[in-house]
Motif scaffolding. Structure first.
Motif, PDB file in Angstrom:
ATOM      1  N   UNK A 260      34.348  51.064  40.299  1.00  0.00           N
ATOM      2  CA  UNK A 260      34.995  51.928  41.295  1.00  0.00           C
ATOM      3  C   UNK A 260      36.199  51.129  41.792  1.00  0.00           C
ATOM      4  N   UNK A 261      37.239  51.092  40.964  1.00  0.00           N
ATOM      5  CA  UNK A 261      38.312  50.116  41.159  1.00  0.00           C
ATOM      6  C   UNK A 261      39.165  50.382  42.402  1.00  0.00           C
ATOM      7  N   UNK A 262      39.369  51.654  42.745  1.00  0.00           N
ATOM      8  CA  UNK A 262      40.192  51.903  43.937  1.00  0.00           C
ATOM      9  C   UNK A 262      39.526  51.368  45.189  1.00  0.00           C
ATOM     10  N   UNK A 263      38.198  51.564  45.312  1.00  0.00           N
ATOM     11  CA  UNK A 263      37.460  51.024  46.456  1.00  0.00           C
ATOM     12  C   UNK A 263      37.390  49.500  46.393  1.00  0.00           C
ATOM     13  N   UNK A 264      37.239  48.972  45.174  1.00  0.00           N
ATOM     14  CA  UNK A 264      37.184  47.517  45.018  1.00  0.00           C
ATOM     15  C   UNK A 264      38.489  46.877  45.481  1.00  0.00           C
ATOM     16  N   UNK A 265      39.623  47.481  45.111  1.00  0.00           N
ATOM     17  CA  UNK A 265      40.923  46.961  45.543  1.00  0.00           C
ATOM     18  C   UNK A 265      41.016  46.969  47.061  1.00  0.00           C
ATOM     19  N   UNK A 274      40.767  37.100  54.195  1.00  0.00           N
ATOM     20  CA  UNK A 274      39.771  36.275  54.890  1.00  0.00           C
ATOM     21  C   UNK A 274      39.557  34.953  54.169  1.00  0.00           C
ATOM     22  N   UNK A 275      39.345  35.006  52.866  1.00  0.00           N
ATOM     23  CA  UNK A 275      39.046  33.800  52.091  1.00  0.00           C
ATOM     24  C   UNK A 275      39.707  33.946  50.721  1.00  0.00           C
ATOM     25  N   UNK A 276      40.889  33.362  50.567  1.00  0.00           N
ATOM     26  CA  UNK A 276      41.661  33.537  49.337  1.00  0.00           C
ATOM     27  C   UNK A 276      40.989  32.900  48.134  1.00  0.00           C
ATOM     28  N   UNK A 277      40.451  31.718  48.311  1.00  0.00           N
ATOM     29  CA  UNK A 277      39.850  31.002  47.182  1.00  0.00           C
ATOM     30  C   UNK A 277      38.666  31.781  46.627  1.00  0.00           C
ATOM     31  N   UNK A 278      37.825  32.257  47.511  1.00  0.00           N
ATOM     32  CA  UNK A 278      36.603  32.938  47.090  1.00  0.00           C
ATOM     33  C   UNK A 278      36.880  34.297  46.464  1.00  0.00           C
ATOM     34  N   UNK A 279      37.905  34.995  46.912  1.00  0.00           N
ATOM     35  CA  UNK A 279      38.099  36.391  46.534  1.00  0.00           C
ATOM     36  C   UNK A 279      39.301  36.652  45.633  1.00  0.00           C
ATOM     37  N   UNK A 280      40.018  35.608  45.234  1.00  0.00           N
ATOM     38  CA  UNK A 280      41.202  35.836  44.406  1.00  0.00           C
ATOM     39  C   UNK A 280      40.849  36.477  43.071  1.00  0.00           C
ATOM     40  N   UNK A 284      42.136  40.173  41.733  1.00  0.00           N
ATOM     41  CA  UNK A 284      42.930  40.296  40.507  1.00  0.00           C
ATOM     42  C   UNK A 284      42.252  41.240  39.516  1.00  0.00           C
ATOM     43  N   UNK A 285      40.946  41.059  39.333  1.00  0.00           N
ATOM     44  CA  UNK A 285      40.215  41.918  38.394  1.00  0.00           C
ATOM     45  C   UNK A 285      40.197  43.373  38.859  1.00  0.00           C
ATOM     46  N   UNK A 286      40.139  43.579  40.169  1.00  0.00           N
ATOM     47  CA  UNK A 286      40.155  44.944  40.700  1.00  0.00           C
ATOM     48  C   UNK A 286      41.501  45.604  40.442  1.00  0.00           C
ATOM     49  N   UNK A 287      42.589  44.880  40.713  1.00  0.00           N
ATOM     50  CA  UNK A 287      43.921  45.435  40.450  1.00  0.00           C
ATOM     51  C   UNK A 287      44.097  45.750  38.962  1.00  0.00           C
ATOM     52  N   UNK A 288      43.645  44.843  38.096  1.00  0.00           N
ATOM     53  CA  UNK A 288      43.791  45.071  36.655  1.00  0.00           C
ATOM     54  C   UNK A 288      42.991  46.287  36.214  1.00  0.00           C
ATOM     55  N   UNK A 289      41.744  46.370  36.682  1.00  0.00           N
ATOM     56  CA  UNK A 289      40.906  47.506  36.314  1.00  0.00           C
ATOM     57  C   UNK A 289      41.459  48.821  36.825  1.00  0.00           C
ATOM     58  N   UNK A 290      41.938  48.806  38.068  1.00  0.00           N
ATOM     59  CA  UNK A 290      42.493  50.024  38.646  1.00  0.00           C
ATOM     60  C   UNK A 290      43.791  50.413  37.931  1.00  0.00           C
ATOM     61  N   UNK A 310      49.087  41.865  40.980  1.00  0.00           N
ATOM     62  CA  UNK A 310      48.445  40.774  40.233  1.00  0.00           C
ATOM     63  C   UNK A 310      49.423  39.626  40.019  1.00  0.00           C
ATOM     64  N   UNK A 311      50.649  39.951  39.618  1.00  0.00           N
ATOM     65  CA  UNK A 311      51.636  38.908  39.315  1.00  0.00           C
ATOM     66  C   UNK A 311      52.136  38.217  40.581  1.00  0.00           C
ATOM     67  N   UNK A 312      52.031  38.855  41.729  1.00  0.00           N
ATOM     68  CA  UNK A 312      52.349  38.149  42.974  1.00  0.00           C
ATOM     69  C   UNK A 312      51.289  37.096  43.279  1.00  0.00           C
ATOM     70  N   UNK A 313      50.044  37.416  42.929  1.00  0.00           N
ATOM     71  CA  UNK A 313      48.940  36.485  43.189  1.00  0.00           C
ATOM     72  C   UNK A 313      48.880  35.416  42.107  1.00  0.00           C
ATOM     73  N   UNK A 314      48.981  35.834  40.858  1.00  0.00           N
ATOM     74  CA  UNK A 314      48.904  34.920  39.713  1.00  0.00           C
ATOM     75  C   UNK A 314      50.111  35.170  38.811  1.00  0.00           C
ATOM     76  N   UNK A 315      51.228  34.508  39.048  1.00  0.00           N
ATOM     77  CA  UNK A 315      52.459  34.770  38.290  1.00  0.00           C
ATOM     78  C   UNK A 315      52.326  34.589  36.782  1.00  0.00           C
ATOM     79  N   UNK A 316      51.328  33.840  36.322  1.00  0.00           N
ATOM     80  CA  UNK A 316      51.185  33.596  34.884  1.00  0.00           C
ATOM     81  C   UNK A 316      50.061  34.416  34.264  1.00  0.00           C
ATOM     82  N   UNK A 317      49.572  35.437  34.956  1.00  0.00           N
ATOM     83  CA  UNK A 317      48.447  36.220  34.446  1.00  0.00           C
ATOM     84  C   UNK A 317      48.856  36.969  33.177  1.00  0.00           C
TER      85      UNK A 317
END
Length: 720
Positions: A260-265, A274-280, A284-290, A310-317
């Protein structure tokens, strides 16, 4: 803050150290003259101490205690501003007990606000022109939902003297706002070091004990039911305490795993705050799936936004770039279609791999734009081999075009094969050297191939020779006679069919027509030069394959019908149609049908001309007859023979006499065999309305010489 401390507190049970009277504006009456041998402070030191403590007795004593310890260690009794700066961390450590004691006495919302103000001041320090941000605004940036208790906590800290308030007015816009700051700088630095906001906000989970207990119960239970049932207990927890972050993290995870990618995003966006390390990774996977889902339903613009995030978060994705490449117009015009965008041809692909596995040979043929080159590039892709359960590690794949060998000669062909083979053997330097030796000695001929294949076999390798535009090898030129052609074809058949080394070779060729319709004529005393090939044609795409190709963009029913009429299942025409629609979609809307038809016709004329010119005279005549009902009115002044009696019955008779040519036109995707009548005769129509209209325009605008040519062709068809 005086309510928490008296001005006579000892530090670590040590007596208070003498300090300048000027540092104690609230206790000046109790101050005494400094004793002999005490510290002396220059004006910069006094200013620095006041800046850190605001004259508060406890924190002044903490700071001076650290200064005295430093002076005693260094035997330096004159205190400067630099000395004060150097002992801030020591002072924080010395005063840890008292600092912790007073902070632990604050309610949770006030602790969070306290850390938020300290963090806001730190952000403002990095940008001297920036006003200190409101703590509630900063908390929202950290993913915190602002509740009544947090709003009240800010005001209580002001009332208690922990926070100071500065009114800010923008005289240009009449905007008014308040800026908050921790009154005592030493306390602010301690908060930054020991209680950073990113960690402190998690204390908000403890505000509702019942929600905390419910979370513990929910996390211990095994996930059961569908996505909506799984998230329900965590949603109830968030309803009770909107800042129970771990419940939010669980909801985000469940939505992602349930696709359910829209809700996941939506959930992961807040979780990431809240916690970038834990939820990055989850975000990213939610944006890609959506984004992928949006591509599938044709929402190209919305899909692009997901990949942008996604590319703002991980420029080399790399996965985002792959999807982006598809968004950067997934339709390919004027070049082979990459393997990852190839659609259909499952039967032909399986036939290709079967022939390769058996070290046998395949002849693919099809009209212009049917995807022959794309098909060969697909077979040359190691990833495609793996996808079809094949091992590409032993195969050396050489792909070349006979059209690139100018002028075509047998020696030029074998030299090109060996040159490409050397290039492909970078991982086998010894084998590379052996083949280079053959080239250096001028042995780049068919006679060298068995030797080359044996060498490949000794290294557990075999050659997959993919030859595009094989037609060029079947036409004479000033440097390539009929005898040369026959010798070349005989050599190819000998190597691929008769030699012992054939077990190290699979040869796949493409041409515009069946090989038996090209090349030298057969003689009774020789086997056909092409009988070692399995023949397969590339036909127009099926309706299902067309739907798959066009699935990445939204199409109105009207445009869908136009594409079906104008392009049929012709791959190159469909790529052009899709490219035009995608370009229009980037502007935010699809074109109307009239605009699309005009653009499509202007960009496809060369394809129809190519198809027309490659048709034989008889085939051109048959196509003219198919378009005759629309041609009659426009040719009255050009065609002088009497064609008035050409009706459907007469045309059917002519067609029944030329089934071979009609079959060729069907297999090339020029016409379609709609159905057969009771006598077995086909009822034909143009596969593309664009082809029919091109023929009509071509004849109507042709000069008299061409019209005379077609008149002669029609006479032969009518009177065989």
């Amino acid at each position: 803050m005086q309510k928490y401390f008296s001005d006579s507190v000892c530090v670590n049970s040590s007596p208070l150290f003498p300090v300048p009277c000027s540092l104690f504006p609230t206790t000046a009456a109790k101050s005494t003259e400094p004793a002999q041998g005490s510290l002396t402070y220059d004006s910069e030191a006094i200013d620095a101490i006041l800046a850190l403590t605001s004259g508060h007795p406890y924190f002044t004593q903490v700071l001076c205690h650290a200064l005295f310890a430093q002076a005693r260690t260094e035997q330096k009794w004159q205190v400067t501003g630099d000395d004060v700066t150097r002992i801030v961390d020591d002072a924080i450590e010395i005063g840890e007990g008292g600092l912790t004691w007073f902070r632990d006495g604050l309610p949770i919302p006030e602790r969070v606000i306290f850390s938020a103000v300290a963090e806001a001041q730190k952000k403002a320090e990095r940008n001297y022109t920036q006003v200190v941000q409101d703590p509630l605004s900063l908390l929202e940036e950290y993913g915190v939902t602002i509740t009544e208790s947090l709003t009240q906590a800010r005001e209580k800290l002001v009332e208690s003297g922990f926070l100071g308030v500065v009114d800010i007015t923008d005289q240009v816009s009449s905007y008014k706002e308040k800026s908050y700051k921790v009154k005592i700088e030493l306390v602010r630095r301690w908060l930054i070091q020991r209680y950073p906001l990113r960690r402190e906000i998690f204390e908000l989970e403890d505000l509702d004990p019942e929600a905390k207990a419910s979370y513990q119960q929910a996390i211990e239970q095994t996930d059961q039911g569908d996505v909506w049932q799984k998230v329900k207990p965590y949603e109830q927890i968030l309803k009770a305490n909107p800042n129970h972050f771990r419940a939010l993290f669980e909801i985000a995870r469940i939505y992602l795993e349930g696709h359910v990618f829209d809700k996941a995003v939506e959930c992961y966006q807040r979780a990431y705050q809240i916690d970038r390390v834990r939820n990055q990774d989850g975000l990213v996977r939610s944006h890609l799936g959506y984004g992928q889902h949006l591509m599938e339903v044709g929402e190209v613009i919305l899909a692009r936004r997901q990949f942008d995030q996604v590319l703002r978060i991980e420029p080399e994705n790399q996965q985002a770039y792959q999807f982006y490449n598809q968004l950067n117009n997934p339709f390919v015009v004027g070049a082979p279609v990459p393997p990852d965008r190839f659609v259909g041809r499952q039967s032909e692909i399986l036939a290709g791999f079967n022939q390769i596995s058996n070290r046998s040979n395949l002849a693919i043929w099809g009209g212009p734009g049917m995807g022959k080159t794309s098909f060969l590039e697909l077979l040359a892709s190691p990833d495609v081999w793996k996808e079809y359960g094949q091992d590409p590690s032993q195969a050396v794949m050489v792909l070349l075009s006979c059209e690139s060998i100018q002028p075509f000669t047998a020696s030029g062909f074998w030299q090109e094969v060996l040159t490409e083979l050397i290039y492909k053997l970078d991982s086998e330097p010894d084998l590379q050297t052996e083949i280079e030796t053959l080239l250096d000695h001028g042995k780049a001929t068919a006679r060298a191939m068995p030797q080359v294949l044996r060498k490949l076999g000794k290294h557990n390798k075999f050659l997959v020779l993919l030859v595009d535009d094989y037609d060029a090898a079947l036409r004479e030129n000033p440097h390539y006679t009929q005898a040369d052609m026959e010798a070349f074809l005989s050599e190819c058949r000998s190597i691929a069919y008769h030699s012992r080394e054939r077990r190290y070779l699979s040869m796949i060729v493409t041409s515009l027509r069946r090989l038996n319709e090209l090349g030298p004529s057969l003689t009774p005393d020789k086997s056909p030069w092409y009988n070692h090939y399995l023949f397969r044609s590339l036909k127009p795409l099926t309706e299902t394959e067309v739907e798959q190709l066009m699935a990445s963009i939204p199409i109105t029913p009207a445009l869908r019908n136009v594409i079906k009429d104008r392009a049929g299942g012709h791959p190159a025409l469909l790529q052009i149609a899709g490219s035009l629609l995608f370009r229009a979609l980037r502007t935010g809307k699809l074109p109307d049908t009239e605009t699309f038809i005009k653009e499509f016709e202007s960009q496809t004329r060369h394809i129809f001309q190519n198809i027309w010119q490659r048709c034989s005279d008889v085939e051109q005549g048959l196509l003219i007859l198919m378009a005759w009902s629309k041609l009659k009115g426009g040719l009255e002044q050009k065609i002088t023979i009497d064609l008035s009696d050409i009706d459907l019955t007469k045309i059917d008779v002519i067609f029944s006499q030329h089934q071979r040519e009609l079959t060729n036109l069907v297999e090339q995707g020029v016409i379609i065999d709609k159905y057969q009548d009771e006598l077995g005769n086909g009822r034909y129509s143009f596969a593309s309305l664009g082809m029919e209209q091109w023929i009509i325009q071509e004849i109507q605008t042709s000069d008299q010489a061409l019209v005379q040519k077609w008149q002669t062709i029609l006479l032969k068809l009518m009177n065989p």
